[in-house]
Design an enzyme around this catalytic site. Structure first.
Site, PDB file in Angstrom:
ATOM      1  N   GLY A 244      70.243  35.853  33.116  1.00 64.05           N
ATOM      2  CA  GLY A 244      69.846  36.586  31.594  1.00 64.05           C
ATOM      3  C   GLY A 244      70.450  35.961  30.488  1.00 64.05           C
ATOM      4  N   SER A 245      70.335  36.751  29.740  1.00 65.55           N
ATOM      5  CA  SER A 245      71.066  36.408  28.338  1.00 65.55           C
ATOM      6  C   SER A 245      72.427  36.336  28.277  1.00 65.55           C
ATOM      7  CB  SER A 245      70.455  37.574  27.405  1.00 65.55           C
ATOM      8  OG  SER A 245      71.217  38.678  27.625  1.00 65.55           O
ATOM      9  N   GLY A 249      75.229  39.070  30.086  1.00 64.00           N
ATOM     10  CA  GLY A 249      76.495  38.474  30.711  1.00 64.00           C
ATOM     11  C   GLY A 249      77.867  38.841  30.208  1.00 64.00           C
ATOM     12  N   GLU A 266      74.413  33.265  35.345  1.00 61.20           N
ATOM     13  CA  GLU A 266      73.340  32.011  34.931  1.00 61.20           C
ATOM     14  C   GLU A 266      72.943  32.409  33.744  1.00 61.20           C
ATOM     15  OE1 GLU A 266      71.451  29.379  33.938  1.00 61.20           O
ATOM     16  OE2 GLU A 266      69.849  30.426  35.526  1.00 61.20           O
ATOM     17  N   CYS A 300      65.223  29.006  31.035  1.00 59.95           N
ATOM     18  CA  CYS A 300      66.712  28.832  30.266  1.00 59.95           C
ATOM     19  C   CYS A 300      66.969  27.324  30.225  1.00 59.95           C
ATOM     20  CB  CYS A 300      67.681  29.578  31.700  1.00 59.95           C
ATOM     21  SG  CYS A 300      67.512  28.808  33.075  1.00 59.95           S
TER      22      CYS A 300
HETATM   23  C1  UN1 Z   1      65.878  29.598  34.810  1.00 56.60           C
HETATM   24  O1  UN1 Z   1      65.058  29.311  33.672  1.00 56.60           O
HETATM   25  O2  UN1 Z   1      66.160  30.565  34.840  1.00 56.60           O
HETATM   26  O3  UN1 Z   1      65.434  23.652  36.372  1.00 56.60           O
HETATM   27  C2  UN1 Z   1      65.593  28.715  36.065  1.00 56.60           C
HETATM   28  C3  UN1 Z   1      64.458  24.606  36.121  1.00 56.60           C
HETATM   29  C4  UN1 Z   1      63.837  25.380  37.120  1.00 56.60           C
HETATM   30  C5  UN1 Z   1      64.731  26.599  37.137  1.00 56.60           C
HETATM   31  C6  UN1 Z   1      64.938  27.337  35.853  1.00 56.60           C
HETATM   32  N1  UN1 Z   1      64.223  24.809  38.483  1.00 56.60           N
HETATM   33  O4  UN1 Z   1      63.816  24.273  35.116  1.00 56.60           O
END
Ligand code: UN1
Length: 511
Positions: A244-245, A249, A266, A300
């Site tokens: 998440g953000s 975290g 993450e 992300c």
């Molecule tokens: C995410 O956005 O939390 O590499 C994960 C990627 C994907 C996973 C993204 N396999 O864009």
């Protein structure tokens, strides 16, 4: 533009999918403070109303998971792999339905919804193989007649908190590794995507039945912030894996550390691409457009910054802007759509605020910049946006979860790498170049400071086989492939004396 779909269509389709996946939860509990409302960003309409877990539910679920761990942790790892194999088979059978549900609830286009389920299938395949490869080292000892080795043992209950944007795959990266490792799992999905979680859980329970495994080894909590908080603070949760953000975290990590639990974080990214004078601009443009506009900028790993050499920047921006003009924006359920909606109103507010801030900082909007409002008042579709910036200002250093691409220019590679690394986040990165020296330099210790660094592909769309995660404000965790499984296990170092003597290490004499 693609044709809008009606909310009734989406609603009927959702119920049919949930039934086929085997979800038997009450989808129509009376609306109150104790309910979570599932909605679709496609239309902004509500799909279901679900009961929210309270503190005693969370307590009971964690207690069950802890009890199930006692037995599951002693099942041989290759047998544990059998459960993951069944899950992979069920995901193959239900790929279309689960992918469509991801599209409905998270707003991803059809191929990205399916792609997310494919990531789940891939990690299941990986997990089955991994279940026979939880290797420890044998280490040379300094003492005669001794053997030293390490073993990897199951860790305990793993709490998994996931975000709306990868509502099913992120659970699978964590759950598959945890289950193969002999751990049990408690999942708290985003409040924005409860239905996909129910769908996954129903398939998991079928897999457990087929494999003859207690379904308590992986459980689901449909809850709000308080449920997440309860997992964070529960001493029975040995590892808390949270996606998440950065703000989330920062709140979670010290609380888990205080009880000496483990975290796997993450968090946000602010991923860039350096484009050098030797880059193949056709390939570069395609790579940039997918990474920046794909998933409506809500990965992300989304590309948020281009750092282009001043000799090619104008031409590159023209090419990107021309490509953006051709992107079809609309319902993600239409197969020709490439850009679906933002998840909700706050996401749209964030988009607007960022565009305004960038312009106030001297930026020029070169493509997009506005809402596409023909899909109704409560559906938030926006044009993928390109903004050229005079400098890397605060708004550029901030992760806005929307399709906004900032373009900066550079003259020397040193300058480009310095700009690249001068943001708080450190998830993914890329360089577009055909110059071997530039590519290797970017991948070296003197180059990108991110967990993922690519050459001639954008920063998003990583395969499951590699370790996934990043540094700095991204949180430092690694999930998915390579040896990320080690985070889900505890290491035991063992020394065995098979001699008749008792030599002490470091030459110590004690007689
Ligand atoms: C995410 O956005 O939390 O590499 C994960 C990627 C994907 C996973 C993204 N396999 O864009």
């Amino acid at each position: 533009m693609s044709v809008p779909v009606t909310h009734d269509d989406v609603s009927v389709r959702t119920r049919a999918i949930l039934a086929r996946l085997g979800v038997d939860a009450d989808l129509d509990v009376p609306r109150s403070h104790a309910s979570i409302v599932a909605r679709s960003p496609i239309t902004g309409g509500n799909l279901a109303s679900l009961r929210t877990a309270d503190a005693s539910d969370v307590d009971a679920v964690v207690a069950d998971a802890k009890a199930a761990f006692a037995e599951w942790s002693t099942v041989p790892a290759p047998v544990r792999g059998g459960l993951v194999r069944e899950l992979g088979e069920l995901l193959r059978e239900h790929k279309d339905d689960l992918g469509a549900l991801v599209s409905i609830e998270a707003g991803k286009i059809v191929s990205e919804g399916l792609g997310e389920v494919q990531e789940m299938i891939d990690i299941c395949d990986f997990g089955v193989g991994l279940s026979r490869q939880l290797y420890g080292n044998t280490i040379a000892t300094e003492r005669p007649g001794h053997r030293m080795m390490e073993q990897w043992h199951p860790l305990g209950v793993v709490g998994v908190i996931t975000a709306f944007n990868f509502p099913v795959a992120v659970w699978s990266w964590n759950a598959v590794l945890a289950l193969v490792a002999g751990d049990t799992v408690v999942w708290k999905p985003s409040e924005k995507t409860p239905l996909t979680a129910l769908g996954v859980q129903a398939l998991f329970e079928r897999a457990a039945a087929r494999a003859g495994v207690n379904p308590a080894v992986a459980q689901l909590i449909i809850g709000d912030r308080a449920s997440g908080q309860a997992l964070v603070d529960d001493p029975r949760v040995a590892l808390l894996s949270a996606t998440g953000s950065t703000r989330m975290g920062r709140a979670v990590a010290p609380r888990v550390a205080e009880r000496f639990g483990r975290v796997l974080l993450e968090l946000g990214g602010n991923n860039a691409a350096i484009v050098t004078p030797s880059a193949d601009l056709d390939l570069t443009t395609r790579g940039i457009v997918f990474s920046a506009a794909g998933t409506a900028g809500q990965r992300c790993t989304t590309l948020r910054r281009v750092i282009a050499h001043s000799s090619i920047a104008d031409e590159l921006v023209d090419r990107i802007a021309r490509a953006y003009d051709t992107l079809s924006i609309g319902s993600p359920l239409n197969s020709d759509t490439l850009v679906g909606p933002l998840i909700d109103a706050p996401a749209f507010a964030g988009f607007q605020k960022a565009v305004d801030a960038a312009v106030a900082d001297g930026g020029t909007v070169r493509a997009g910049g506005a809402r596409v409002d023909e899909f109704g008042e409560y559906a938030y579709y926006v044009q993928p946006t390109v903004i050229t910036m005079p400098a890397q200002t605060d708004i550029v250093k901030h992760e806005t979860f929307a399709p906004i691409l900032y373009v900066l220019t550079y003259d020397t590679l040193d300058e480009a790498i310095a700009l690249h690394n001068d943001v708080p986040q450190g998830l993914s990165s890329s360089i577009f170049t055909t110059d071997l020296r530039e590519a290797e330099r970017f991948l070296s210790v003197a180059g990108s400071d991110c967990g993922i660094a690519n050459v001639n592909i954008g920063p998003s769309g990583a395969e499951i086989g590699g370790a996934f995660g990043g540094e700095k404000d991204t949180g430092g965790g690694r999930e998915s492939g390579s040896d990320a499984w080690k985070s889900y296990m505890r290491r035991s170092t063992n020394t065995v004396n098979y001699s008749n003597e008792l030599p002490l290490a470091q030459g110590v004499k004690f007689t």
